[in-house]
Design a protein around this motif. Structure first.
Motif, PDB file in Angstrom:
ATOM      1  N   TYR A  56       3.975 -23.192  -4.986  1.00  0.00           N
ATOM      2  CA  TYR A  56       3.976 -22.554  -3.671  1.00  0.00           C
ATOM      3  C   TYR A  56       4.964 -23.335  -2.818  1.00  0.00           C
ATOM      4  N   ALA A  57       5.947 -22.660  -2.249  1.00  0.00           N
ATOM      5  CA  ALA A  57       7.053 -23.366  -1.616  1.00  0.00           C
ATOM      6  C   ALA A  57       7.619 -22.575  -0.448  1.00  0.00           C
ATOM      7  N   PRO A  58       8.364 -23.232   0.426  1.00  0.00           N
ATOM      8  CA  PRO A  58       9.096 -22.512   1.478  1.00  0.00           C
ATOM      9  C   PRO A  58      10.091 -21.532   0.866  1.00  0.00           C
ATOM     10  N   ALA A  59      10.400 -20.472   1.604  1.00  0.00           N
ATOM     11  CA  ALA A  59      11.254 -19.404   1.076  1.00  0.00           C
ATOM     12  C   ALA A  59      12.602 -19.908   0.557  1.00  0.00           C
ATOM     13  N   PRO A  60      13.294 -20.831   1.249  1.00  0.00           N
ATOM     14  CA  PRO A  60      14.585 -21.288   0.709  1.00  0.00           C
ATOM     15  C   PRO A  60      14.457 -21.995  -0.641  1.00  0.00           C
ATOM     16  N   ILE A  61      13.347 -22.707  -0.851  1.00  0.00           N
ATOM     17  CA  ILE A  61      13.147 -23.388  -2.136  1.00  0.00           C
ATOM     18  C   ILE A  61      12.768 -22.378  -3.213  1.00  0.00           C
ATOM     19  N   VAL A  62      12.000 -21.361  -2.843  1.00  0.00           N
ATOM     20  CA  VAL A  62      11.703 -20.273  -3.778  1.00  0.00           C
ATOM     21  C   VAL A  62      13.004 -19.623  -4.242  1.00  0.00           C
ATOM     22  N   ASP A  63      13.923 -19.444  -3.319  1.00  0.00           N
ATOM     23  CA  ASP A  63      15.227 -18.861  -3.663  1.00  0.00           C
ATOM     24  C   ASP A  63      15.956 -19.722  -4.693  1.00  0.00           C
ATOM     25  N   ILE A  64      15.941 -21.034  -4.504  1.00  0.00           N
ATOM     26  CA  ILE A  64      16.602 -21.941  -5.446  1.00  0.00           C
ATOM     27  C   ILE A  64      15.937 -21.878  -6.817  1.00  0.00           C
ATOM     28  N   LEU A  65      14.613 -21.897  -6.843  1.00  0.00           N
ATOM     29  CA  LEU A  65      13.905 -21.820  -8.126  1.00  0.00           C
ATOM     30  C   LEU A  65      14.209 -20.504  -8.832  1.00  0.00           C
ATOM     31  N   GLY A  66      14.354 -19.444  -8.071  1.00  0.00           N
ATOM     32  CA  GLY A  66      14.702 -18.157  -8.664  1.00  0.00           C
ATOM     33  C   GLY A  66      16.085 -18.154  -9.297  1.00  0.00           C
ATOM     34  N   ARG A  67      16.960 -19.005  -8.798  1.00  0.00           N
ATOM     35  CA  ARG A  67      18.306 -19.095  -9.348  1.00  0.00           C
ATOM     36  C   ARG A  67      18.372 -19.901 -10.647  1.00  0.00           C
ATOM     37  N   VAL A  68      17.441 -20.867 -10.805  1.00  0.00           N
ATOM     38  CA  VAL A  68      17.542 -21.756 -11.968  1.00  0.00           C
ATOM     39  C   VAL A  68      16.549 -21.442 -13.082  1.00  0.00           C
ATOM     40  N   ARG A  69      15.509 -20.686 -12.795  1.00  0.00           N
ATOM     41  CA  ARG A  69      14.537 -20.422 -13.860  1.00  0.00           C
ATOM     42  C   ARG A  69      15.066 -19.375 -14.825  1.00  0.00           C
ATOM     43  N   GLY A  70      14.523 -19.392 -16.048  1.00  0.00           N
ATOM     44  CA  GLY A  70      14.892 -18.386 -17.033  1.00  0.00           C
ATOM     45  C   GLY A  70      14.389 -17.011 -16.624  1.00  0.00           C
ATOM     46  N   PRO A  71      15.040 -15.938 -17.105  1.00  0.00           N
ATOM     47  CA  PRO A  71      14.663 -14.581 -16.675  1.00  0.00           C
ATOM     48  C   PRO A  71      13.278 -14.153 -17.137  1.00  0.00           C
ATOM     49  N   PHE A  72      12.796 -14.689 -18.257  1.00  0.00           N
ATOM     50  CA  PHE A  72      11.462 -14.349 -18.765  1.00  0.00           C
ATOM     51  C   PHE A  72      10.731 -15.640 -19.120  1.00  0.00           C
ATOM     52  N   ASN A  73      10.601 -16.530 -18.146  1.00  0.00           N
ATOM     53  CA  ASN A  73      10.076 -17.867 -18.436  1.00  0.00           C
ATOM     54  C   ASN A  73       8.567 -17.895 -18.607  1.00  0.00           C
ATOM     55  N   VAL A  74       7.869 -16.835 -18.245  1.00  0.00           N
ATOM     56  CA  VAL A  74       6.421 -16.748 -18.464  1.00  0.00           C
ATOM     57  C   VAL A  74       6.150 -15.566 -19.386  1.00  0.00           C
TER      58      VAL A  74
ATOM     59  N   ARG B 254      -6.240 -14.810  -4.589  1.00  0.00           N
ATOM     60  CA  ARG B 254      -7.312 -15.776  -4.887  1.00  0.00           C
ATOM     61  C   ARG B 254      -7.275 -16.971  -3.946  1.00  0.00           C
ATOM     62  N   PHE B 255      -6.070 -17.408  -3.558  1.00  0.00           N
ATOM     63  CA  PHE B 255      -5.952 -18.629  -2.771  1.00  0.00           C
ATOM     64  C   PHE B 255      -5.449 -18.397  -1.345  1.00  0.00           C
ATOM     65  N   GLY B 256      -5.294 -17.148  -0.944  1.00  0.00           N
ATOM     66  CA  GLY B 256      -4.877 -16.850   0.412  1.00  0.00           C
ATOM     67  C   GLY B 256      -3.443 -17.240   0.705  1.00  0.00           C
ATOM     68  N   LEU B 257      -2.535 -16.955  -0.222  1.00  0.00           N
ATOM     69  CA  LEU B 257      -1.136 -17.342  -0.095  1.00  0.00           C
ATOM     70  C   LEU B 257      -0.228 -16.124  -0.153  1.00  0.00           C
ATOM     71  N   ASP B 258       0.962 -16.267   0.404  1.00  0.00           N
ATOM     72  CA  ASP B 258       1.964 -15.213   0.365  1.00  0.00           C
ATOM     73  C   ASP B 258       2.576 -15.154  -1.033  1.00  0.00           C
ATOM     74  N   PRO B 259       2.401 -14.062  -1.774  1.00  0.00           N
ATOM     75  CA  PRO B 259       2.953 -13.979  -3.132  1.00  0.00           C
ATOM     76  C   PRO B 259       4.465 -14.174  -3.185  1.00  0.00           C
ATOM     77  N   ALA B 260       5.156 -13.844  -2.122  1.00  0.00           N
ATOM     78  CA  ALA B 260       6.608 -13.990  -2.106  1.00  0.00           C
ATOM     79  C   ALA B 260       7.037 -15.448  -2.133  1.00  0.00           C
ATOM     80  N   ARG B 261       6.110 -16.351  -1.835  1.00  0.00           N
ATOM     81  CA  ARG B 261       6.438 -17.780  -1.826  1.00  0.00           C
ATOM     82  C   ARG B 261       5.849 -18.498  -3.036  1.00  0.00           C
ATOM     83  N   ILE B 262       5.454 -17.733  -4.046  1.00  0.00           N
ATOM     84  CA  ILE B 262       4.910 -18.273  -5.287  1.00  0.00           C
ATOM     85  C   ILE B 262       5.929 -18.067  -6.410  1.00  0.00           C
ATOM     86  N   VAL B 263       6.131 -19.105  -7.205  1.00  0.00           N
ATOM     87  CA  VAL B 263       6.987 -19.021  -8.387  1.00  0.00           C
ATOM     88  C   VAL B 263       6.151 -19.439  -9.588  1.00  0.00           C
TER      89      VAL B 263
END
Length: 361
Positions: free
Chosen positions: A232-250, A73-82
Protein backbone atom coordinates in the motif's frame (compact mmCIF):
# COMPACT_ATOMS: atom_id res chain seq x y z
CA UNK A 1 37.67 -14.34 -20.59
CA UNK A 2 35.02 -15.39 -18.04
CA UNK A 3 31.76 -13.43 -18.03
CA UNK A 4 31.51 -11.66 -14.66
CA UNK A 5 28.53 -10.19 -12.80
CA UNK A 6 28.53 -6.79 -11.14
CA UNK A 7 30.93 -6.89 -8.15
CA UNK A 8 28.13 -6.29 -5.63
CA UNK A 9 26.46 -9.56 -6.67
CA UNK A 10 29.45 -11.53 -5.39
CA UNK A 11 28.90 -10.07 -1.90
CA UNK A 12 25.45 -11.67 -1.68
CA UNK A 13 25.05 -14.76 0.48
CA UNK A 14 22.15 -16.83 -0.89
CA UNK A 15 19.01 -16.92 1.25
CA UNK A 16 18.54 -20.26 2.99
CA UNK A 17 14.92 -21.05 3.85
CA UNK A 18 13.67 -23.12 6.74
CA UNK A 19 14.38 -26.84 6.47
CA UNK A 20 11.58 -29.35 5.94
CA UNK A 21 13.31 -32.77 6.20
CA UNK A 22 15.40 -34.68 8.73
CA UNK A 23 17.21 -37.82 7.50
CA UNK A 24 15.97 -40.96 9.19
CA UNK A 25 12.88 -39.35 10.74
CA UNK A 26 9.48 -40.36 9.38
CA UNK A 27 7.14 -37.77 10.86
CA UNK A 28 8.30 -34.18 10.40
CA UNK A 29 6.81 -31.18 12.19
CA UNK A 30 8.00 -28.06 10.36
CA UNK A 31 8.15 -25.06 12.67
CA UNK A 32 10.95 -23.21 10.92
CA UNK A 33 9.22 -20.81 8.51
CA UNK A 34 6.44 -19.11 10.52
CA UNK A 35 3.74 -20.66 8.37
CA UNK A 36 0.13 -20.44 9.56
CA UNK A 37 -0.88 -22.99 12.17
CA UNK A 38 -4.00 -24.17 10.33
CA UNK A 39 -2.82 -24.36 6.72
CA UNK A 40 -4.85 -22.62 3.99
CA UNK A 41 -8.50 -21.68 4.60
CA UNK A 42 -10.90 -24.28 3.13
CA UNK A 43 -12.36 -21.78 0.67
CA UNK A 44 -8.85 -20.96 -0.59
CA UNK A 45 -8.16 -24.65 -1.23
CA UNK A 46 -11.39 -24.87 -3.23
CA UNK A 47 -10.48 -21.74 -5.19
CA UNK A 48 -7.07 -23.15 -6.11
CA UNK A 49 -8.62 -26.40 -7.31
CA UNK A 50 -11.31 -24.62 -9.32
CA UNK A 51 -8.74 -22.36 -10.94
CA UNK A 52 -6.88 -25.37 -12.35
CA UNK A 53 -9.51 -25.63 -15.09
CA UNK A 54 -8.41 -22.20 -16.38
CA UNK A 55 -4.67 -22.76 -16.05
CA UNK A 56 -4.16 -22.14 -19.79
CA UNK A 57 -5.39 -18.54 -19.42
CA UNK A 58 -3.11 -15.65 -18.54
CA UNK A 59 -4.03 -13.98 -15.24
CA UNK A 60 -5.32 -10.43 -14.86
CA UNK A 61 -2.10 -8.42 -15.02
CA UNK A 62 -3.55 -5.71 -12.81
CA UNK A 63 -4.86 -8.07 -10.11
CA UNK A 64 -8.01 -5.94 -10.14
CA UNK A 65 -10.36 -8.25 -8.24
CA UNK A 66 -7.70 -9.07 -5.64
CA UNK A 67 -6.86 -5.41 -5.06
CA UNK A 68 -10.54 -4.64 -4.63
CA UNK A 69 -10.91 -7.49 -2.12
CA UNK A 70 -7.88 -6.30 -0.14
CA UNK A 71 -9.18 -2.74 -0.18
CA UNK A 72 -12.60 -3.82 1.06
CA UNK A 73 -11.13 -6.02 3.83
CA UNK A 74 -8.74 -3.40 5.19
CA UNK A 75 -10.46 -0.15 4.25
CA UNK A 76 -7.91 0.93 1.65
CA UNK A 77 -8.04 2.51 -1.79
CA UNK A 78 -7.50 -0.34 -4.31
CA UNK A 79 -5.80 2.08 -6.69
CA UNK A 80 -2.97 2.45 -4.17
CA UNK A 81 -2.43 -1.30 -3.77
CA UNK A 82 0.17 -3.25 -5.76
CA UNK A 83 0.24 -7.06 -5.63
CA UNK A 84 3.33 -9.18 -5.96
CA UNK A 85 4.81 -12.66 -6.03
CA UNK A 86 5.11 -12.62 -2.26
CA UNK A 87 5.99 -9.42 -0.42
CA UNK A 88 9.64 -10.31 -1.14
CA UNK A 89 9.14 -9.31 -4.78
CA UNK A 90 7.68 -5.96 -3.77
CA UNK A 91 10.56 -5.29 -1.38
CA UNK A 92 12.98 -6.07 -4.19
CA UNK A 93 11.16 -3.80 -6.64
CA UNK A 94 11.32 -0.91 -4.17
CA UNK A 95 15.04 -1.43 -3.59
CA UNK A 96 15.82 -1.68 -7.31
CA UNK A 97 13.67 1.34 -8.15
CA UNK A 98 14.87 3.67 -5.39
CA UNK A 99 18.29 2.26 -4.47
CA UNK A 100 21.16 0.92 -6.53
CA UNK A 101 24.84 1.68 -6.93
CA UNK A 102 26.03 4.64 -4.90
CA UNK A 103 23.09 4.61 -2.47
CA UNK A 104 22.66 3.36 1.09
CA UNK A 105 19.97 1.16 2.64
CA UNK A 106 19.53 1.34 6.42
CA UNK A 107 18.02 -1.48 8.49
CA UNK A 108 18.20 -2.81 12.05
CA UNK A 109 20.93 -5.33 12.86
CA UNK A 110 18.57 -8.31 13.14
CA UNK A 111 16.05 -7.26 10.53
CA UNK A 112 14.67 -9.59 7.87
CA UNK A 113 17.56 -11.01 5.86
CA UNK A 114 16.05 -10.26 2.45
CA UNK A 115 16.58 -6.51 2.92
CA UNK A 116 20.32 -7.03 3.02
CA UNK A 117 20.40 -9.68 0.28
CA UNK A 118 18.35 -7.61 -2.17
CA UNK A 119 20.12 -4.41 -1.20
CA UNK A 120 23.49 -5.93 -2.06
CA UNK A 121 22.05 -7.38 -5.26
CA UNK A 122 20.97 -3.86 -6.24
CA UNK A 123 24.38 -2.44 -5.40
CA UNK A 124 23.37 -0.53 -2.27
CA UNK A 125 25.66 -0.19 0.70
CA UNK A 126 23.66 -1.88 3.46
CA UNK A 127 24.01 -0.31 6.91
CA UNK A 128 22.88 -2.50 9.81
CA UNK A 129 22.15 -0.57 13.00
CA UNK A 130 22.64 -2.19 16.44
CA UNK A 131 19.44 -2.86 18.35
CA UNK A 132 18.50 -2.35 22.00
CA UNK A 133 17.21 -5.53 23.65
CA UNK A 134 16.68 -7.00 20.17
CA UNK A 135 14.37 -4.09 19.29
CA UNK A 136 14.98 -1.52 16.57
CA UNK A 137 16.63 1.63 17.94
CA UNK A 138 14.98 4.69 16.40
CA UNK A 139 17.76 7.06 17.43
CA UNK A 140 20.37 4.69 16.03
CA UNK A 141 18.51 4.31 12.74
CA UNK A 142 18.22 8.08 12.37
CA UNK A 143 21.89 8.59 13.23
CA UNK A 144 22.90 6.10 10.51
CA UNK A 145 21.29 8.16 7.74
CA UNK A 146 23.84 9.85 5.51
CA UNK A 147 23.81 11.89 2.29
CA UNK A 148 23.57 8.73 0.15
CA UNK A 149 20.78 7.06 2.15
CA UNK A 150 17.69 6.47 0.04
CA UNK A 151 15.91 3.57 1.78
CA UNK A 152 15.12 2.46 5.32
CA UNK A 153 13.42 -0.83 6.14
CA UNK A 154 11.59 -1.60 9.36
CA UNK A 155 9.81 -4.89 10.02
CA UNK A 156 7.20 -4.27 12.70
CA UNK A 157 6.76 -6.81 14.28
CA UNK A 158 10.29 -7.84 13.45
CA UNK A 159 11.33 -11.21 12.11
CA UNK A 160 13.18 -13.05 13.66
CA UNK A 161 13.12 -11.33 17.06
CA UNK A 162 9.37 -10.79 17.45
CA UNK A 163 9.92 -7.30 18.84
CA UNK A 164 7.69 -4.34 18.02
CA UNK A 165 8.05 -0.59 18.10
CA UNK A 166 5.24 1.47 19.65
CA UNK A 167 3.24 3.51 17.18
CA UNK A 168 4.61 6.72 18.65
CA UNK A 169 8.18 5.60 17.87
CA UNK A 170 7.31 4.61 14.30
CA UNK A 171 5.73 8.02 13.80
CA UNK A 172 8.80 9.72 15.29
CA UNK A 173 11.03 7.75 12.96
CA UNK A 174 9.11 8.99 9.94
CA UNK A 175 8.87 12.54 11.25
CA UNK A 176 12.62 12.87 11.92
CA UNK A 177 13.75 10.89 8.89
CA UNK A 178 14.92 12.97 5.94
CA UNK A 179 12.10 13.49 3.46
CA UNK A 180 13.94 12.01 0.48
CA UNK A 181 14.42 8.69 2.28
CA UNK A 182 11.76 6.08 1.55
CA UNK A 183 10.56 4.31 4.71
CA UNK A 184 9.28 0.78 4.05
CA UNK A 185 7.20 -0.74 6.85
CA UNK A 186 7.20 -4.52 6.48
CA UNK A 187 4.07 -5.70 8.29
CA UNK A 188 4.08 -9.40 7.39
CA UNK A 189 2.88 -10.34 10.89
CA UNK A 190 0.39 -7.49 11.35
CA UNK A 191 -2.66 -9.70 11.75
CA UNK A 192 -1.22 -11.40 14.83
CA UNK A 193 -0.69 -8.17 16.79
CA UNK A 194 -3.23 -7.54 19.55
CA UNK A 195 -1.83 -4.26 20.95
CA UNK A 196 -4.48 -1.52 20.76
CA UNK A 197 -1.99 1.18 19.70
CA UNK A 198 -0.67 -0.77 16.72
CA UNK A 199 -1.07 0.39 13.14
CA UNK A 200 0.61 -1.69 10.41
CA UNK A 201 1.51 1.38 8.39
CA UNK A 202 -1.55 2.56 6.54
CA UNK A 203 -1.90 5.72 8.66
CA UNK A 204 1.61 6.84 7.78
CA UNK A 205 1.14 5.94 4.13
CA UNK A 206 -1.98 8.08 4.05
CA UNK A 207 -0.28 10.94 5.90
CA UNK A 208 3.06 11.08 4.07
CA UNK A 209 4.35 10.89 0.48
CA UNK A 210 7.38 8.74 1.30
CA UNK A 211 6.17 5.68 3.22
CA UNK A 212 5.18 2.22 1.94
CA UNK A 213 3.52 -0.65 3.82
CA UNK A 214 4.01 -4.25 2.67
CA UNK A 215 1.84 -7.21 3.70
CA UNK A 216 1.62 -10.91 2.90
CA UNK A 217 -0.76 -13.85 2.57
CA UNK A 218 2.01 -16.25 3.64
CA UNK A 219 1.42 -16.11 7.40
CA UNK A 220 -2.04 -15.90 8.94
CA UNK A 221 -3.76 -16.73 5.64
CA UNK A 222 -1.68 -19.89 5.16
CA UNK A 223 -0.74 -19.28 1.53
CA UNK A 224 3.07 -19.29 1.67
CA UNK A 225 3.26 -21.77 -1.20
CA UNK A 226 1.16 -19.54 -3.47
CA UNK A 227 3.59 -16.58 -3.13
CA UNK A 228 1.22 -13.66 -2.69
CA UNK A 229 1.93 -10.28 -1.14
CA UNK A 230 0.82 -6.69 -1.50
CA UNK A 231 1.95 -3.14 -0.89
CA UNK A 232 0.00 0.00 0.00
CA UNK A 233 1.73 3.16 -1.17
CA UNK A 234 1.28 6.78 -2.28
CA UNK A 235 0.10 7.13 -5.87
CA UNK A 236 3.50 8.24 -7.29
CA UNK A 237 5.19 5.16 -5.79
CA UNK A 238 2.40 2.93 -7.11
CA UNK A 239 3.16 4.40 -10.53
CA UNK A 240 6.85 3.48 -10.20
CA UNK A 241 6.05 -0.07 -9.07
CA UNK A 242 3.73 -0.41 -12.05
CA UNK A 243 6.62 0.47 -14.33
CA UNK A 244 9.06 -2.10 -12.93
CA UNK A 245 6.91 -5.11 -12.08
CA UNK A 246 6.39 -7.96 -14.52
CA UNK A 247 3.15 -7.91 -16.56
CA UNK A 248 1.82 -11.13 -14.96
CA UNK A 249 3.77 -11.22 -11.71
CA UNK A 250 0.91 -12.79 -9.70
CA UNK A 251 -0.52 -16.08 -10.92
CA UNK A 252 -4.25 -16.67 -11.27
CA UNK A 253 -4.50 -19.43 -8.66
CA UNK A 254 -2.79 -17.25 -6.06
CA UNK A 255 -5.18 -14.38 -6.74
CA UNK A 256 -8.21 -16.65 -6.47
CA UNK A 257 -6.89 -18.14 -3.23
CA UNK A 258 -6.21 -14.70 -1.78
CA UNK A 259 -9.70 -13.43 -2.54
CA UNK A 260 -11.22 -16.54 -0.95
CA UNK A 261 -8.96 -16.37 2.11
CA UNK A 262 -9.94 -12.77 2.80
CA UNK A 263 -13.60 -13.80 2.86
CA UNK A 264 -13.21 -16.95 4.99
CA UNK A 265 -15.56 -16.38 7.96
CA UNK A 266 -13.80 -16.16 11.33
CA UNK A 267 -10.40 -17.21 9.97
CA UNK A 268 -8.40 -14.29 11.28
CA UNK A 269 -10.17 -14.31 14.65
CA UNK A 270 -9.61 -18.05 15.13
CA UNK A 271 -5.96 -17.75 14.13
CA UNK A 272 -5.29 -14.81 16.46
CA UNK A 273 -6.93 -16.55 19.42
CA UNK A 274 -4.93 -19.74 18.85
CA UNK A 275 -1.67 -17.88 18.37
CA UNK A 276 -2.12 -15.73 21.45
CA UNK A 277 -3.01 -18.74 23.61
CA UNK A 278 -0.21 -21.05 22.48
CA UNK A 279 2.45 -18.39 22.16
CA UNK A 280 1.84 -17.67 25.84
CA UNK A 281 1.84 -21.35 26.78
CA UNK A 282 5.06 -22.15 24.93
CA UNK A 283 6.80 -19.05 26.30
CA UNK A 284 5.79 -19.88 29.87
CA UNK A 285 6.95 -23.48 29.50
CA UNK A 286 10.31 -22.43 28.03
CA UNK A 287 10.91 -19.97 30.85
CA UNK A 288 9.94 -22.61 33.40
CA UNK A 289 12.52 -24.88 31.77
CA UNK A 290 15.16 -22.20 32.34
CA UNK A 291 15.41 -20.67 28.86
CA UNK A 292 15.06 -16.98 28.06
CA UNK A 293 12.23 -16.16 25.68
CA UNK A 294 12.21 -12.80 23.94
CA UNK A 295 8.82 -11.03 23.85
CA UNK A 296 7.07 -11.62 20.54
CA UNK A 297 4.13 -10.10 18.69
CA UNK A 298 4.35 -12.57 15.79
CA UNK A 299 3.43 -16.24 15.35
CA UNK A 300 6.82 -17.38 16.60
CA UNK A 301 9.13 -17.18 19.60
CA UNK A 302 12.86 -16.52 19.81
CA UNK A 303 14.22 -18.86 22.47
CA UNK A 304 17.64 -17.94 23.88
CA UNK A 305 19.82 -20.81 25.15
CA UNK A 306 22.68 -18.60 26.33
CA UNK A 307 25.35 -19.77 23.89
CA UNK A 308 25.67 -21.30 20.45
CA UNK A 309 26.78 -24.72 21.63
CA UNK A 310 23.72 -25.20 23.80
CA UNK A 311 21.42 -23.89 21.06
CA UNK A 312 22.88 -26.44 18.62
CA UNK A 313 22.35 -29.22 21.16
CA UNK A 314 18.74 -28.13 21.66
CA UNK A 315 18.24 -28.05 17.90
CA UNK A 316 19.61 -31.59 17.59
CA UNK A 317 17.36 -32.73 20.43
CA UNK A 318 14.31 -31.34 18.60
CA UNK A 319 15.34 -32.72 15.21
CA UNK A 320 15.73 -36.21 16.65
CA UNK A 321 12.02 -35.99 17.45
CA UNK A 322 11.11 -34.69 14.00
CA UNK A 323 10.73 -31.08 15.15
CA UNK A 324 12.38 -28.61 12.78
CA UNK A 325 12.85 -25.08 14.09
CA UNK A 326 15.06 -22.28 12.75
CA UNK A 327 18.67 -21.83 13.85
CA UNK A 328 19.57 -18.14 14.04
CA UNK A 329 23.28 -18.09 13.27
CA UNK A 330 22.61 -16.41 9.93
CA UNK A 331 20.96 -13.54 11.79
CA UNK A 332 23.88 -13.07 14.16
CA UNK A 333 22.03 -14.84 16.98
CA UNK A 334 23.74 -18.25 17.22
CA UNK A 335 22.54 -18.69 20.81
CA UNK A 336 18.89 -18.65 19.70
CA UNK A 337 16.32 -20.82 17.96
CA UNK A 338 13.16 -19.41 16.38
CA UNK A 339 10.10 -21.58 16.98
CA UNK A 340 6.90 -21.15 14.95
CA UNK A 341 3.62 -21.43 16.85
CA UNK A 342 2.05 -24.39 15.11
CA UNK A 343 -1.04 -26.44 15.89
CA UNK A 344 -1.80 -27.29 19.53
CA UNK A 345 -0.30 -30.79 19.28
CA UNK A 346 2.85 -29.42 17.65
CA UNK A 347 3.29 -26.78 20.33
CA UNK A 348 2.91 -29.38 23.04
CA UNK A 349 5.54 -31.54 21.35
CA UNK A 350 7.98 -28.60 21.45
CA UNK A 351 7.19 -28.00 25.12
CA UNK A 352 7.76 -31.67 25.98
CA UNK A 353 10.97 -31.94 23.95
CA UNK A 354 12.64 -28.79 25.31
CA UNK A 355 11.50 -29.50 28.85
CA UNK A 356 13.16 -32.90 28.50
CA UNK A 357 16.26 -31.24 27.06
CA UNK A 358 16.52 -28.85 30.01
CA UNK A 359 16.54 -31.82 32.38
CA UNK A 360 18.61 -34.31 30.46
CA UNK A 361 20.21 -32.49 27.52
Amino acid sequence: MTVMPRPSILSVEPYVGGESKVPGVNRIIKLSSNEGAFGPPPSAIEAIAANAREAHRYPDGGATALREAIGARFGLDPARIVCGNGSDELLAMLILAYGGEGTELVMSAHGFMMYEITGRWAGCQVIKVPEKNLTADVDGLLAAVGPRTRLMFLANPNNPTGSILPQSEVERLRRELRQDVLLVLDSAYAEYVTRPDYDPGQKLVDATPNTVMTRTFSKIFGLGGMRLGWAYAPAPIVDILGRVRGPFNVNAAAMAAGIAALAEPGWIEKSIAHNTEWRGKVAAAMEAAGFKVWPSEGNFLLVDFGDGTRAKAADAHLRARGLIVRAMGGYGLPQCLRVTIGAAEECQMVIDALTDFSRNG
